[in-house]
Every structure is written in structure tokens, then in C-alpha cells.
Scaffold this motif. Structure first.
Motif, PDB file in Angstrom:
ATOM      1  N   ARG A  51      -5.668   5.697  -3.030  1.00 48.99           N
ATOM      2  CA  ARG A  51      -4.242   5.733  -2.720  1.00 48.99           C
ATOM      3  C   ARG A  51      -4.011   6.496  -1.414  1.00 48.99           C
ATOM      4  NH1 ARG A  51      -0.097   5.482  -1.300  1.00 48.99           N
ATOM      5  NH2 ARG A  51       1.953   5.912  -2.173  1.00 48.99           N
ATOM      6  N   PHE A  84       0.846  -1.199   0.000  1.00 46.41           N
ATOM      7  CA  PHE A  84       0.000   0.000   0.000  1.00 46.41           C
ATOM      8  C   PHE A  84       0.879   1.247   0.000  1.00 46.41           C
ATOM      9  CE2 PHE A  84      -2.094   3.380   2.445  1.00 46.41           C
ATOM     10  CZ  PHE A  84      -3.167   3.625   1.615  1.00 46.41           C
ATOM     11  N   GLY A  85       1.898   1.210   0.869  1.00 41.77           N
ATOM     12  CA  GLY A  85       2.814   2.346   0.962  1.00 41.77           C
ATOM     13  C   GLY A  85       3.520   2.632  -0.355  1.00 41.77           C
ATOM     14  N   ARG A  86       3.769   1.570  -1.144  1.00 42.30           N
ATOM     15  CA  ARG A  86       4.443   1.745  -2.440  1.00 42.30           C
ATOM     16  C   ARG A  86       3.465   2.079  -3.557  1.00 42.30           C
ATOM     17  NH1 ARG A  86       7.250  -2.935  -0.688  1.00 42.30           N
ATOM     18  NH2 ARG A  86       5.908  -4.225  -1.981  1.00 42.30           N
ATOM     19  N   GLY A  87       2.171   2.108  -3.221  1.00 46.14           N
ATOM     20  CA  GLY A  87       1.183   2.439  -4.247  1.00 46.14           C
ATOM     21  C   GLY A  87       0.855   1.277  -5.167  1.00 46.14           C
TER      22      GLY A  87
END
Lengths: 184, 474
Positions: free
Chosen positions: B278, A22-25
Motif C-alpha cells: 500500500r 492505488f491512491g484509494r487503496g
């Protein structure tokens, strides 16, 4: 099958990996929510088994989180809860419109390391002050780190009301919580 | 007498008649099967009395389709929003298109994006700008929060300040039980507010909003019932699904309003925005916001009810290209869809920030949008056939004709901020960009524009009501 191993090495690591993606998209909020929900449901079964077998498992940092009384904004708080779970926290989500007393009970009952207070409205931000004050009166204030956030809250406000941390967004909330509890 | 505003004679459409039917039937099904929660004993009692199936424990009212359709029929097709100066009275409904200012939480520096909390002085300055700007036909206070008054009475103070600074019509909030006091102040001024009621999606009316609805409706002030599901979070991720949910939420309020005061004017207002998967933010500048507005307007026009939107908006933090394309794509869609009450003037970052520069740029573009709606005026005189014959080929020209002097200003919109001069001239004047020019113009207006006068009696009355509100909320 060892339930502790399943919980920590399987579900826990899986969720952390989802959080990283998630953090890396590479994964998105709805994916994160699904993973957090799956882990939450599986944990109930595994915790029960762990208790039955009388196994002592290593402590994980616990955090209770909720949207304060008078405020029914759910999404932001739920996203923070899912991200914290993905970062390895045991998260107790108290929901929305949570009265002061219920926050105190959660802190006492679950011996939480941290408490997250969300408020979207200017008026309900005052409730955050009430919770912090009540923790002080009940002699619980030094036992938990209080992190505040939500639309109506700024860093200045968080400092003013004596919160330990402030999250401008969900990712910062996780970073700040980890830093406060000295978790890598 | 009503304010002219603009007019959209042939609204664009994205939905077929069959699709509108399907969305309407889906809406009725949701209202009948699932119902809507009202955190208000009084509202539930009223709905129960009208035949709704009420579950008091879960605070849910379920609506028969016949009641919903009857309530839609009871609403006026258009209504007046009375200003204390009749020049500014709005006629909401039909083909009218009016532009309103947009409320935001803080003041942004248009260059750095840095924010500071607003004060009542900022409300004064911003309302003064709105009062002066011709395309701000009506106002929602450009600031929704001030730091120099206690949060509990913030809304009352903001409303009173706005009332003092403009004779244009105002939107009234329902947060923190302010509706009652705002109604009293408006009555003292002999003007109507449009009472803003915000549904909390999915399918929930918080107590203060349900109470606000009853307060405004009973005091004969029209309502703007607003639903803003966030696609994928508090509403379905699909545009069609979000339309069904939004429609159900708003219609539940329409029913309650028509029970509280049959025939009260209701504007149906849309605010659906996608959740950004996102970042977890509301993508208020998303192009889907404008697309849904077109569909929603079609459905509400089928009901023959006045329509509104709580945007255009942008997710940009400063007045820049992103702010422009996000706001104006939505604005163009809403205007061409013939929405009666559109809120393009001011506001950045999904209600997060206000900027006078942005407000002035928006005003300029609203003028262009109004010009788009006017289309092409074709008459014998504008066709100018005789003139073209008269002028003939070169060396004939039109610059010196009477026709040009008479028509250039009438038939073309005259922007006041856009740069049109020769580039050498532009450089010699300091190479200012649009934000610099807007800031400069805002400063001039704040300095020179005079607020309308208010009699001492009425001014004292506002003070008295504010004092009462403060006492009551202690």
C-alpha cells in the motif's frame, strides 16, 4: 486505429485510473508496476507508429529519474517512476548508480521538464548536490525542476542544496512534481 | 571467561526436516545456476581461483555445491568475540542467546515522534545507556549517522565514540570504506569487532561490502553476514522463497570469507522484511519477519553455524503499543528459536528513529525474555515440599520464611520500569506511563553512569587513526 488516441485515451487514461485506484487503496504496488510496465512496452510500439505516420501529438510533461552514483537502491525510485507514469508523466527511468553526466544527457536529449534524484545513503546524498551544480554549469538548471528524495534526504537538506522540490514518500513526490510544473 | 547472556536449550521449529532439505537444495541450485554478483574485482579473482565459474563482465560468480558445503564445514560452530575487558567477551553459537542494541538514523521525541539529526553527543549518551543496561550484552552503535561530522567519516567517528564509552563488544560497519579504519582502532584497543557485511538483494555484494568482508576476515575479526531481501520487491513475496534467496546470499559471503581467512568466525544474519504494497515501505514490524527467523535459524542450525537477526523492529514512530507488540512478538520468536545474536534494544520506525525511552523499555522486556528462556527450575529445594508441609493451611504463610527470602529474587525476574504498585499510589506519583518512567530513568543513568576509563595513550591513538581516515577520505 489512431495510435495517438490509443496512447492517450486508452493506455494513458487506463494508467491514470490505476493510479487513482492505488491512491484509494483498492489496487496495490505490484498492480501499479504491472500496469506501468504494460504501458511502457506498448508505448514503444505506438511511438514508432506515430513517428511513421508523421503525427504530431500534444506534449506531455517529461521527467527523467534515477538513483545517484554510488547508490544501488532501486525500489523506491522505481515506485516513484511508476506513480509518476500513472499520473500521466512521460517517465525516463535512468536506473541506479547513475553518473552525473548521464543525468545531464537525459535532460538535454529528452528536454525533460523535471529531474528526479534518489539517494538512500548519507554519502550518496552529496551526489545530488553534484548533479544540481553540474546542471547550473551546463546552463540547464533553469530548464528543469529538480526533485530529490530517498532515505537520506530531508526537506531541510533539499532546501539547502537548492532543489526545487522534495518528496518524503512516493505520493508526495508526485504531488510536488505536479505542483512545480503546474499540472492539475 | 565469557558474558553469560541467556540460553535456549530447546529451540522451537516451524519447518520439517524435509522442508529444510528442500530449501537447502534450492539454495545450492541458485548459487550454481544463477550465482551472485560481486562488485569487487579482488573478490571475483579469489572466487575464480577457488574454482567458481566467474563472469567478469557481469561480475557474477557461480558456485559449485561442493565448494559451498566445504566452506560451511570450514566455519567454526561457535567463536569468541573478544572484548577488551574479558568479562564482556561473547561466545557466539550453540545455545547462547545475546541481545544487542539497534542502530537508527535520527533521534525521535518519544511523545511527538518529531525527529532531529543525531550528534556525537547523542552517540555518547546512548552508548552510555547501553553500557549501563544489563540486557544490552553487545552493541551496534545506537545511531548510524551524525550531523556534526562529514558523512564520509561518520562511521569512524561513531565507532571511536562508542569504543570510548563502553567496554562491551561492538559491531563494525563496512559503509564508505570504514572497515579498514575501524579494524585499526579495534586493534589499538585489543578488542575484536564483529564486522557487519550487508548484501544488497537480490544476489549482489556492493564493492564496499565485499571489501569490508575481506578487511575484517583478514584482520581476524569475525563477520556477521546480513541479507535483507524485501518480500515482493527485492525478493520473492513468499516466506519460503525469501528464505532460499536469503540463504544463497549469505552463503556466497561465507564462501568468500573462508577463502579470505579459513576458519574465520561467521555469524549468519537474517533481515528479510515484506514490502508494504500500500505504502511502498518496508514492513519491518511484520510478524512474518519473526516467523522467517525461526525457519532461517533451523536451516543455519542444520549447518551448525552461529545465527543472528538484524531485528526485532517496528514500524511505529514512537514507543507505543504498536512498537511493543511488533518488537516483542519478533523478539519472543527469535529467542525461542535460539538465535544467538538478536538486536532488540532501541530503534523505531524501521531504523528511522532512536529513542532512549524505547531502549530502556526494550531492556526491561529482554530481561523477561531471558527469564522465559530460563524456564522452570525444578530441584528438591525449589519444589519446597518440606516447606509446604511445614507452613500448612491458614494461618500459615510464606512471607516470613527463610525460603522466600532466599528464592523470590532468584527465581523471579524483577522489572524496574513496569508499574506494579496500587493504583492510588500510582496516581499519587503522577500517573506516569511507561514512556515517562523510561525517560526519567534514562536521564538518571546518563547523569550518574561513569564510562570506563581509557588510557591516554590509547585515546591518542584513536585520535591519530581518525585523523588518518579524514586525510585519506578528503
Amino acid at each position: 486505429m489512431n495510435p495517438v488516441e490509443t496512447l492517450e485515451e486508452g493506455l494513458g487514461k487506463g494508467l491514470i485510473s490505476v493510479g487513482d485506484s492505488f491512491g484509494r487503496g483498492e489496487l496495490f504496488l505490484c498492480d501499479l508496476m504491472l500496469s506501468a510496465e504494460a504501458v511502457k512496452q506498448a508505448s514503444v510500439i505506438l511511438e514508432e507508429e506515430i513517428r511513421k505516420q508523421g503525427i504530431v501529438k500534444k506534449n506531455v510533461a517529461t521527467l527523467a529519474i534515477g538513483t545517484v552514483a554510488g547508490d544501488i537502491h532501486d525500489i523506491g525510485k522505481t515506485i516513484v517512476a511508476a506513480l509518476l507514469a500513472a499520473a500521466g508523466f512521460k517517465v525516463i527511468d535512468l536506473g541506479i548508480d547513475v553518473p552525473v553526466e548521464q543525468f545531464l544527457t537525459a535532460v538535454e536529449e529528452h528536454r525533460t521538464d523535471a529531474l528526479g534524484l534518489s539517494a538512500l545513503l548519507t554519502v550518496t546524498a552529496l551526489e545530488q548536490t553534484k548533479v544540481i551544480e553540474a546542471l547550473r554549469i551546463r546552463d540547464l538548471r533553469r530548464k528543469v525542476k529538480v526533485i530529490v528524495g530517498g532515505g537520506a534526504v530531508t526537506k531541510e537538506y533539499a532546501d539547502k542544496i537548492g532543489a526545487d522540490g522534495y518528496g518524503e514518500d512516493a505520493e508526495q513526490a508526485v504531488r510536488v512534481t505536479k505542483a512545480l510544473l503546474k499540472i492539475q | 571467561m565469557v558474558l553469560k547472556g541467556h540460553e535456549c536449550r530447546e529451540p522451537i521449529s516451524f519447518l520439517t526436516e524435509d522442508q529444510i532439505d528442500r530449501i537447502h537444495r534450492g539454495t545450492l541450485e541458485i548459487l550454481e545456476d544463477t550465482g551472485v554478483a560481486f562488485d569487487s574485482r579482488e573478490s571475483l579473482d579469489i572466487l575464480k581461483h577457488a574454482g567458481c565459474n566467474v563472469d567478469h563482465k557481469r561480475k557474477i560468480a557461480r558456485f559449485q555445491s561442493s565448494l559451498v558445503e566445504e566452506s560451511i564445514r570450514k566455519c567454526p560452530h561457535s567463536f569468541l568475540l573478544r572484548a577488551r575487558n574479558p568479562e564482556y567477551t561473547l561466545s557466539l553459537g550453540g545455545s547462547k542467546v545475546y541481545f544487542a542494541s539497534f542502530p537508527a538514523l535520527a533521534i525521535a521525541d518519544p511523545r511527538t515522534g518529531n525527529r532531529r539529526p543525531g550528534t556525537l553527543k547523542d552517540v555518547e549518551d546512548l552508548v552510555k545507556l547501553c553500557d549501563a543496561l544489563p540486557e544490552v550484552h553487545t552493541l551496534c552503535s545506537p545511531l548510524s549517522s551524525v550531523a556534526d561530522k562529514p558523512p564520509k567519516v561518520c562511521m569512524e567517528w561513531i565507532a571511536a565514540t562508542a569504543m570510548r564509552m563502553t567496554e562491551k563488544t561492538l559491531m563494525g560497519a563496512s559503509f564508505f570504506g570504514c572497515a579498514k579504519w575501524i579494524v585499526e582502532m579495534a586493534n589499538a584497543l585489543n578488542q575484536q569487532m564483529i564486522g557487519s557485511i550487508c548484501v544488497a538483494p537480490p544476489l549482489t555484494y556492493p564493492s564496499e561490502q565485499a571489501d569490508g568482508l575481506l578487511t575484517y576476515a583478514r584482520a581476524k575479526h569475525p563477520l556477521a553476514i546480513l541479507s535483507g531481501p524485501s518480500l515482493g520487491a527485492t525478493g520473492p513475496a513468499t516466506l519460503a522463497g525469501a528464505l532460499v534467496l536469503q540463504n544463497a546470499e549469505v552463503l556466497a559471503g561465507v564462501v568468500l570469507a573462508q577463502l579470505a581467512n579459513p576458519g574465520v568466525g561467521v555469524l549468519l544474519q537474517a533481515y528479510a522484511t515484506p514490502l508494504d504494497m500500500r505504502y511502498g515501505t518496508m514492513a519491518s514490524g511484520a510478524v512474518e519477519v519473526g516467523i522467517m527467523a525461526v525457519g532461517m535459524a533451523q536451516i543455519w542450525r542444520r549447518y551448525n553455524l552461529p545465527t543472528g537477526v538484524f531485528f526485532p523492529m517496528t514500524d511505529s514512530k514512537v514507543p507505543d503499543e504498536q512498537a511493543a507488540y511488533e518488537k516483542y512478538l519478533q523478539l519472543l520468536l527469535c529467542s525461542l528459536a535460539g538465535i544467538n545474536y538478536i538486536m532488540p534494544c532501541g530503534g523505531l520506525d524501521n531504523e528511522g528513529a532512536q529513542s532512549a525511552a524505547q531502549l530502556l523499555i526494550d531492556n526491561e522486556v529482554c530481561g523477561m525474555i531471558g527469564r522465559i528462556l530460563d524456564g522452570i527450575n525444578v530441584t528438591e529445594e525449589t519444589l519446597a515440599i518440606d516447606l509446604i508441609k511445614q507452613v500448612g493451611p491458614i494461618p500459615g504463610n510464606y512471607l516470613k520464611t527463610e525460603h522466600t527470602r532466599q528464592w523470590w529474587r532468584k527465581d523471579q525476574y524483577q522489572p524496574s520500569l513496569s508499574s506494579r504498585q496500587h493504583h492510588v499510589k500510582w496516581i499519587s506519583m503522577g500517573s506516569q506511563d511507561i514512556v515517562a518512567r523510561a525517560m526519567e530513568q534514562a536521564g538518571r543513568i546518563i547523569e550518574t553512569h561513569r564510562a570506563p576509563s581509557l588510557s591516554e595513550n590509547i585515546s591518542n591513538e584513536l585520535d591519530r587513526i581518525l585523523k588518518l581516515a579524514e586525510e585519506a577520505k578528503k
